[in-house]
Enzyme design. Structure first.
Site, PDB file in Angstrom:
ATOM      1  N   SER A 441      52.344  66.697  -2.852  1.00  0.00           N
ATOM      2  CA  SER A 441      50.937  66.889  -3.203  1.00  0.00           C
ATOM      3  C   SER A 441      50.459  68.311  -2.955  1.00  0.00           C
ATOM      4  O   SER A 441      49.356  68.669  -3.371  1.00  0.00           O
ATOM      5  CB  SER A 441      50.056  65.905  -2.421  1.00  0.00           C
ATOM      6  OG  SER A 441      50.120  66.150  -1.038  1.00  0.00           O
ATOM      7  N   LYS A 484      41.440  63.151   2.042  1.00  0.00           N
ATOM      8  CA  LYS A 484      41.606  64.600   1.952  1.00  0.00           C
ATOM      9  C   LYS A 484      40.269  65.293   1.705  1.00  0.00           C
ATOM     10  O   LYS A 484      39.949  66.300   2.351  1.00  0.00           O
ATOM     11  CB  LYS A 484      42.595  64.936   0.835  1.00  0.00           C
ATOM     12  CG  LYS A 484      44.031  64.528   1.136  1.00  0.00           C
ATOM     13  CD  LYS A 484      44.945  64.778  -0.058  1.00  0.00           C
ATOM     14  CE  LYS A 484      46.387  64.412   0.262  1.00  0.00           C
ATOM     15  NZ  LYS A 484      47.291  64.626  -0.893  1.00  0.00           N
TER      16      LYS A 484
END
EC number: 3.4.21.53
Length: 588
Positions: A441, A484
């Site tokens: 990611s 996140k």
């Protein structure tokens, strides 16, 4: 970048939380099996098929599903079932003779081993509970035969846990033999001691449903390679589709049923909040957890915390906030290190070769999971073409991380049309990272910081980046996007929101978004921004305010030179040999 630019490129606040399309709750509550038509049909076919005797049923919450299966299976079995089994007659022995045991067909359910056609569950059992036992009196030596679950379920269904069969694999081997032969034979429980006398076998017609999660069933399949030649397979779906209004209506009806069983009442706003909280867990607006255990816990937690039986969205949000505080010690310590600059993460200004990536932190042994910004830096030297992944070199990164790093490098080479031997060397580091990292990611952030170092263009530190890329520059979905975003938002808020801070996420993760009310409010007020991007061209235009590659029929000003051109100019300048001069000629 101006605030108007941010508003144009970012997501609006009303897209950050999922909403049900249904506008009112259905009147009639629904049971769990209404939401599982495939599993229900598979069970019906299995019970009707005379030649099939065992089904592997994938189920995660085995205790709850076993209880739900009992009334469903009973409903599917015929109401009038013939008496199965036998009646054992024992003539006890004496000092001059052995015991004699004879058998005759059972005439009533009260007979010794008559099958009652019951639906029984055994989430844990040993060999005596499952197969019965031959008991011998220590002084008189009288024999007593006790039936096991397999006898009691004769003509019916036995529901058993796969974990029991894995822990005692010999149980499965014997159970499989019984189901295949449809006959029960008596064996001594002691490996070196025979039965006290001959005991006649008899016919059994029992169906068995083995409940297990995917890992357990996979392990059982590895131990028994012929498992699915013999057994049927079906799944209780772990996640429910919420794609259309009918599915949402069915889910709300099921929640109403659980609420009624739990003694609480819900207003309509509660369904929206429950849906949003479940999307946070599934990370998919079209699929949410179907577990009755999860929903019951959410309902009872809200009722207990609010001390009310009529619940609204406010009550579920209060429980969510309480659990966040309850689990928040490790998260707060991590954020405190950043705010106290023990861990350096910049959220303002511009720096060449440095970017804020987004990661999710998990601590083994706890339910704690939260987002944390990670500073990624890159230093470039023109040389042999090696891109050094410091984490990988020190064995602090997994294979997926290394894959993302290689893809970012290959993608950049493809876009710049560079030779296979890159004319530069780079060192990429996740700064102040002292544990293992993995996942791809960060590959978009790695690409951007590599581009920044090569072009000598600064990266805005008030923008954090997450996303995985492929070799053609497309940006793909990542996990943990809500955590996140909220992690970077928390750091920015505690330092003071500037009206410029935000995150770049893959456009494909929009359906994963179910952000906290606090983040939604900040986006609504123009204090925080979330930018969806589809490819690296959009990402670079957003953060560098330049095109990544030169577009045809477009005239560029000097301060608009495409990034690829800037990189190529630097490469050409470094590759150009030094000009000879008279001074150099006489130089020793």
């Amino acid at each position: 970048m101006s605030s108007s630019f941010f508003q144009e490129q970012s997501l609006t606040w009303d897209t950050l939380q999922p909403q049900l399309t249904i506008t009112e709750a259905p009147i009639l509550p629904l049971d769990f099996w209404t939401l599982q038509p495939t599993a229900q049909k598979a069970l019906s076919l299995f019970l009707q098929h005379s030649a099939r005797s065992v089904m592997m049923l994938k189920a995660d919450d085995k205790a709850d599903y076993a209880e739900l299966l009992i009334p469903l299976v009973r409903q599917m079995l015929p109401e009038e079932r013939s008496i199965l089994g036998v009646n054992y007659s024992v003539a006890q022995g004496d000092s001059f003779s052995f015991p004699q045991i004879s058998v005759e067909p059972a005439k009533s359910p009260e007979d010794n081993f008559a099958g009652r056609g019951e639906v029984l569950t055994a989430l844990y059992c040993d060999q005596f509970q499952l197969f019965g036992n031959v008991k011998v009196h220590p002084s008189s030596q009288d024999i007593l035969l006790t039936p096991g679950l397999i006898h009691q379920a004769n003509g019916g269904v036995l529901i058993i846990d796969s974990a029991t069969l894995l822990a005692q694999f010999d149980l499965w081997q014997r159970l499989k033999h019984i189901l295949q032969t449809q006959r029960f034979d008596w064996y001594s429980a002691h490996p070196f001691k025979a039965l006290p006398c001959e005991i006649p076998s008899y016919s059994l017609n029992t169906k068995v449903i083995v409940l297990g999660n995917r890992t357990e069933l996979a392990t059982l399949g590895e131990l028994d390679e012929d498992l699915y030649r013999f057994a049927d397979y079906a799944e209780i779906e772990s996640y429910l589709s919420m794609a259309d209004m009918k599915e949402q209506k069915n889910w709300i009806g099921y929640v109403q049923n659980l609420a009624k069983e739990s003694g609480v009442t819900l207003d309509f706003s509660s369904f929206h909040k429950l849906y949003q909280l479940l999307v946070r867990e599934s990370e998919n607006r079209f699929l949410i957890n179907s577990s009755p255990t999860v929903l019951k816990n959410m309902l009872l937690n809200a009722a207990t915390f609010s001390q009310k039986t009529f619940l609204s969205a406010v009550d579920f949000e209060a429980v969510f906030q309480q659990q966040a505080r309850q689990h928040g010690f490790l998260r707060e310590q991590t954020y405190a290190d950043i705010l106290n600059e023990q861990v350096y993460v910049e959220t303002d200004g511009e720096i060449v070769g440095q970017v804020n990536g987004l990661s999710v932190i998990e601590y083994p042994g706890t339910p704690v999971k939260f987002g944390e910004p990670s500073r990624i830096s890159c230093i470039v030297q023109f040389g042999e073409g090696e891109v050094v992944d410091v984490e990988r070199k020190n064995e602090l990164a997994g294979n997926l991380h290394s894959k993302g790093m290689m893809i970012a490098q290959a993608c950049l080479s493809n876009i710049l049309e560079l030779p296979s031997q890159l004319p530069f060397s780079a060192s990429l580091v996740f700064e102040q990272s002292y544990g293992e990292i993995d996942g791809d990611s960060a590959s978009l952030a790695i690409f951007c910081v590599l581009v920044s170092a090569l072009s000598d263009l600064p990266l805005p530190q008030h923008i954090a980046i997450t996303g995985s890329i492929d070799q053609f520059g497309l940006i793909h979905a990542v996990g943990g996007v809500n955590d996140k975003i909220e992690g970077f938002f928390t750091i920015c808020k505690r330092r003071g929101l500037s009206g410029k801070q935000g995150v770049i996420i893959p456009a494909t993760t929009i359906q994963q978004l179910s952000l906290s009310d606090e983040v939604v409010s900040a986006v609504k007020n123009g204090e925080f921004f979330i930018f969806p991007v589809e490819d690296i061209y959009q990402a670079c235009e957003l953060i560098f305010q330049r095109d990544l590659v030169m577009e045809e029929d477009k005239i560029y000003e000097e301060n608009e030179t495409p990034i690829s051109r800037l990189i190529q100019q630097r490469i050409d300048f470094r590759a150009e040999p030094a000009k000879k001069s008279l001074f150099n000629f006489f130089r020793f």
